[in-house]
Structures are given as C-alpha cells and as structure tokens.
Design a protein around this motif. Sequence first.
Motif, mmCIF file in Angstrom:
data_model
loop_
_atom_site.group_PDB
_atom_site.id
_atom_site.type_symbol
_atom_site.label_atom_id
_atom_site.label_comp_id
_atom_site.label_asym_id
_atom_site.label_seq_id
_atom_site.Cartn_x
_atom_site.Cartn_y
_atom_site.Cartn_z
ATOM 1 N N ARG A 1 0.957 -1.247 -0.064
ATOM 2 C CA ARG A 1 -0.001 -0.035 0.015
ATOM 3 C C ARG A 1 0.997 1.406 0.342
ATOM 4 O O ARG A 1 0.888 2.440 -0.751
ATOM 5 N N LYS A 2 1.894 1.261 0.728
ATOM 6 C CA LYS A 2 2.514 2.509 0.656
ATOM 7 C C LYS A 2 3.688 2.390 -0.563
ATOM 8 O O LYS A 2 3.697 3.643 -0.759
ATOM 9 N N HIS A 3 3.828 1.321 -0.767
ATOM 10 C CA HIS A 3 4.894 1.677 -2.529
ATOM 11 C C HIS A 3 3.193 2.695 -3.904
ATOM 12 O O HIS A 3 4.242 3.521 -4.599
ATOM 13 N N LYS A 4 2.427 2.046 -3.315
ATOM 14 C CA LYS A 4 1.048 2.516 -3.959
ATOM 15 C C LYS A 4 0.713 4.269 -4.617
ATOM 16 O O LYS A 4 0.854 4.937 -5.170
ATOM 17 N N LYS A 5 1.100 4.050 -2.943
ATOM 18 C CA LYS A 5 0.365 5.777 -2.270
ATOM 19 C C LYS A 5 2.368 6.845 -3.009
ATOM 20 O O LYS A 5 2.499 7.557 -3.308
ATOM 21 N N ASP A 6 3.654 5.787 -2.912
ATOM 22 C CA ASP A 6 4.397 6.732 -2.838
ATOM 23 C C ASP A 6 3.730 7.153 -4.592
ATOM 24 O O ASP A 6 4.976 8.033 -5.135
#
Length: 791
Positions: A200-205
């Motif tokens: 999820r953090k990768h998608k947000k970044d």
Amino acid sequence: MNRFFLPIVMLALSFTTVQAQKGNTSPLKIKDIMKGDDFVGHLPSNPYWSTDGSTLYFDWNPDGALSDSLYAYTLARKTTKKVNFMETNALPSQRLTYNQDKSRAVYEKGGDIYLLDVATYTATPITKTLDRESSPHFTHNGKSVAFTKGGELFTWSIAAGITEQQTNFVKSKDKEPKRDSKDEWLYQDQLDLFDVLRERKHKKDTGDEISKKLETLQPLEIETGGKTVISLEMDPSGNYITYTLMDRPKSKGTIVPHFVTESGYTEDQNTRSKVGDEPTQYEMFVYDVNERKSYPVMLDNLEGLDYVPEYTKEYPDKPYKNEDRIGFINGPTWNEEGTKALLDIQANDYKDRWIVLLDPKTGTVEQLDRQHDEAWIAGPGIGWFGGSKLGWLPDGKSVWFMSEKTGYTHLYTMDLKSKKAKALTSGTFEVYDPFISKDKTRWYFVANKNHPGDRQFYAMPLKGGKMEQLTQMTGRNDVFLSPDEQKMAILYSYSNTPTELFLQDNPVFNKQAGKAEQLTHSQTEVFKAYNWKDPEIITFTASDGAEVHARLYQPEANVKNNAAIIFVHGAGYLQNAHKWWSSYFREYMFHNLLVDNGYTVLDIDYRASAGYGRDWRTGIYRHMGGKDLSDQVDGAHMLMEKYGIDSDKIGIYGGSYGGFITLMALFNAPDTFSAGGAIRSVGDWAAYNHGYTARILNTPATDSLAYKRSSPIYFADGLKGKLLILHGMVDDNVHFQDMVRLSQRLIELGKEDWEMALYPVERHGFVEASSWTDEYTRIFNLFQEALLNEK
C-alpha cells in the motif's frame, strides 16, 4: 459660561438667534457663499485625451445638476458637447498602461480589464465577470496582459485568448506530522512485518510522484503564513513575479457613534487607531516562474539600518528599539527587459529613503541612493503626499528620481555604472511631476521658479539645460498634453478667478503659439456680479529672521475698523498664499465679506507649509505650535506696526491644522489674539493618526516631550480671549472625542469664555450648505462681538 450649540430642530431658538449676521454691511451673504459650487459655478476637472488626439474629455457640470458629467471637446469641429451616460460607460478609462511601443494599452473599468488599440481608440474586453479584476500591465514582451483577481495574479495571452493563473497563495501547506524517534521505530517495524502495508505504501508513493509531476503544470503553492499579499506584479518578460507580504499588528480603533441615522438608533463606526501603532512589517519576495521557486528580497545591506534617531538622546534612561527599520516598499519599477527593477523603500520611522536596484534572479539589491533626514523624508515626488516619482531613462543604463538634497525638491539622474547622481535642476524652487516626452528627448514638469505661489509648465532637454517655460498665465497651470504633445489642455486659475479649461499649442513645436483659448465658462451670474478681491502676496520678517509669505486683504479706508483676522490653512503641509484659486474657496469668499465689513485679513504660509523647501517643511519637527504659531504672532505684530491694527482687535481662525493653531494661539498667545474660531481641531496629537503624526512628533512612547509641548490640551489654562469650538460629531479624521476631552479640561479649569457648536451629521469635510452657513455665521458673530463689541 460654557454653552453647547446644536444646530438642530431641538435647539431651534439658539440656532435661529445665531443665524442672524450681526452688522454685516457686505453685499455678500454667508448663506449664499456657503453654497459652494452652486454659488461659484461647477468647475471643470479631470481632463484627458482620446488616444488618437481628436477629442479632449473632462468632467463638468455647467447646468448645476446633481453631479458632474463627462463632456467632450472635439478639436476638428471646435465644439463641446455633453456625453450621454451609455456612451460615457463605453469609453476607455483615462488611466492607461501602455506597451513598450505605445501601440496598445490596458486599463481597468468597472472591475473588468480591457485591451485598447491606441490608433483607433477602440477597446476589447479581456474579462467580463462579477469578480473584480485590477492592476493590468503588459508582460511576456507585450504578448500577454497580467492582472490580479482575488489576491492572485493571472495572465491573458493576446494571441491565444487564454487566461492562466500564475500564483497560488496559501496560508500554510499541508504537511505530514513529524514522527519522534519512538514512533519512527514503530513505523519502520510495521513495514518490515507486514507485506500489505509495504504494498500500500508503494502504491501511495507512486501516486504521490505522479501528483508531484502534475503539480509542475499548476502554479506553485506559496505560503503566506496568514500575512496579506500586496503589490503583486509580473515583470515585462514574464519570468518573475514580485509580491510583498504585509503583517499589520492589531491596533485598537476608535468608535465614532452616529446619532442622526435613518434607523433612529445610534450606530457605531469603527475608525482608525491612534498614533503609536507597532510598525507594519513588509517582506518582499520574488517568484521565479520558470524555476518554480520563491525567495526573499534581501535588504540587509542598506546603509543606516541601525540608525538611532538624534532625539532619543533626550531620553538617556529609555531604551530605544527599532530592530527592523524597513517600512513600505514601493515598486518594482522594471526596465524594459525585466532584468532589473528599482525599489523605493521608506523607513518605518520615516527618516530614511533608499532607492535600490533589484536583481530578480538572486533577490539581492544594490543601493543607489540613501536620502536621510533627522526630521522626516518628504517633499514633492518623495513619498508622503503624492507618492514617489522615479524611473528609467531611455538608455536603460541610467535612472531618475527626486531629492531634497539641496533643501528643495529637484530632478536627479544617476548612471548605474558610476553611481554618481547629477542634478538636472537647481535653485530655490520646487519641481513637481516630471515625465519624459514621447520622443524621449526632453523633460516636462511643473515648477514654482518665478514665485513660490506661481506654478508654470516647463520643458527641458533630457540631459539637463535651459528650462523653457511653456505656459504664460500667472497662477496655477496644470497641463495635460495631447498624445502627440502638440496641444496643451490647461486647467488654469488665478487668485480671484476660479479654474477653467484652456487649450494652447505647445511652444516646443510651435514657437508662434498664441494665447491659450478658454474652452469653459463656469461662473454663475451671481458670482460674476461681485468684484472679487485680488489679495496682495506679501512677505514679512519673522522673529527668527525668516521671510514669511502671506496673502493680505485690505479694506477701503472709509470702512476700515482697525480689526484684523488671521486665517490658518489646514493640513500643515499645504500652500495657500499663492496666486491661484484656493481649495479654501469658501474661506476666500468669507474673507471678501470680512473686508467689506472693515476687517484686514491675513492668510499666512506659516512654517511647515508646502512650496518653500525642506527647512520650511520641517520647521515644526518635534514642536507643532512652535514656529508655526510664532509666525501667526509675528504676522499679528506686523499688522499692528505696518497697517494700523489695534492690538486688542485681532482674531484668528482655521480648520483642522488651522483649528489646532487657533487653539494654541488662544492658549499660548492670549495677549495677541482676542478671539478664535477653532474648526475640526486637533486638541491632542496623541489622539491623531500614526502616518501623519509620527513623522513630525515621533511617537508618544518614544518622544513624550514632543507631544506635551505640541498638544493644546496641555495649555488650556492659558485661555483668556473668546474661543469658539466647531466640530462635526461624526468626524472620522479628527475625532469628536478630541474636543470632548478638551471641553472637559476647560470645565475643570473653570474657563468661561468658550462655546462649542456641534454638527451631528458632518464628518471632517463638511457637506451640507446649512452646516457651512451655521458655522461661518457663528465665526462672523464671534469676531463682531469680541473685536467690535457688537451685541
């Protein structure tokens, strides 16, 4: 006995009694002359030319309508006609901003922006909105027009017709809260433990990176920190936007109650604070549009930022703090390329002015000129009244500005490479409103070279040299050149002749130019029926040796009563002993009435008056009611010695600053003045506004001695003669509270020979003819009673 006269129906008896003029033998009646323009005639104003030079427009009201209308004089037909409302509304504004070759202009009218074709005098709307757009100027090398709306700057492409927002000011940017060391460890541990959180953090970044790329297509968010954005402008090249953040400390204002209202209830008006406000903070910034970054203009290299005023030596035990002396920043004034700009910076204590050269690429400045005055910086074209005058010379390598360096305001140029200033004009006279000719070969300006009270229009070679006088009528000549500069529209007046509009060929182009042709005839028949007096302009020597200019009105020998009235003009820095139609025209007509009744009248350009240079202007520094009052006393003694005036028959009156001097005269020179009429007067300078008072007296907290020796309320015990105080109850300039406090002081002192007349619906400048009539009837009766014993 103290009495409060209220000119309203409730006190009809006292009102009616006062309305009768006691012993007036003049054909003039106060009720008539106090009608103002309705008695004199409605005079022309605000002339301007169509850009093709075919038509001269001006405001006028020869029919005595409710308000002025626009009139047009057509050169080809030599006719004048009234322009109807719809046609007036469709005409371009008179305030135009031109592109470099002056083929186009932009203007704001009715909150919308227009592009004007100069040759055809036809306009195209750029905006048509319910919002208010303003401050239009050309940018992108004349290909776009910049303007402001809602505190943001926009540009409109002339070719594409596209409007683009260039700025985006925000109070503060949204920022993620910073984690402390404990929370940072927990955050990283969670990412290490759980795959779903990492994904999820990768998608947000990834989304944030895309958003950041898209943000480059939008205006940069610029934080204001809640400060106010002012002076928003784009340079001629379109590369830079300058703006200033203003932070004005909250100051307690004064409430002015309105008692006579449509609602029937008392309604409060919130007005200005009093002198001594904490200084407003100004920070200027440059926004580099291409690099998408904003940075401050650095002003820390200016000379004298650590200056401590000389007056503080009188307060050795009082620490003086002024950590940031930067006051208002005027500008920028850009060169044609948009690579450099002039800034005109005022110190917040008003004792310094810096002219600097801004490099927008770095935000650094180079000081060109520092003007310092231990009193305060001012003068024509040097801030305060009328703003600053400066600009670029056609070569792009030199600049021009105004300076009081020699003691009088003159025109200077400076080569940017050598930094050496050159005076183009010099002498014991003042220069006003200089500008460069269309062909860039000469200067045009106004000067009082012939006499302090005579203003003529001049031309002079661009590099300096002989001043050529272009107007010839003695008095005041306000000139408005046609676009090709071949014609001069002149608003002209003389001492006893109201302003009219004239037209004359420009002698620069026509050496055989004849007399100016009068285009308007505004005087009413009743005004023309009286033989208005041409006051003599005299000088007398003050007690300190200064030569004081004044207007003298003398009665015929057969009616002379050996009494005299001294009139004190308002504003302090204003001129009235001049040879043109006075802004105090009601008072001028009243003086004619006084002379008809045997009075000698003297109207003095006392210390602090305009038109006489720096030393005269600053003669009241730290002591208002000093030399400005002694000039009135010396004038009174001159009248006794030279014109046979009896020592016990001298009265004095004036409004605003003139009312203040009248109070000081009655309190501090009671053996000279037997009576005085103080109109809308300042009784305590600590109660007046900051911008005016702090220049002259510093602030009450830092210079209490100056305020105590300058404020009438501290000298009220000296009253001996008869004092009449007259004040508008809704005065939002000199507050009525000021006179209420003074009246309480007079009551406590047990003073008896004073009266107060109140005007419930009048502000500082009276509007109603009935108020003017009541006011001057009371003043006339005061002098009749106190000086001539007419009961």
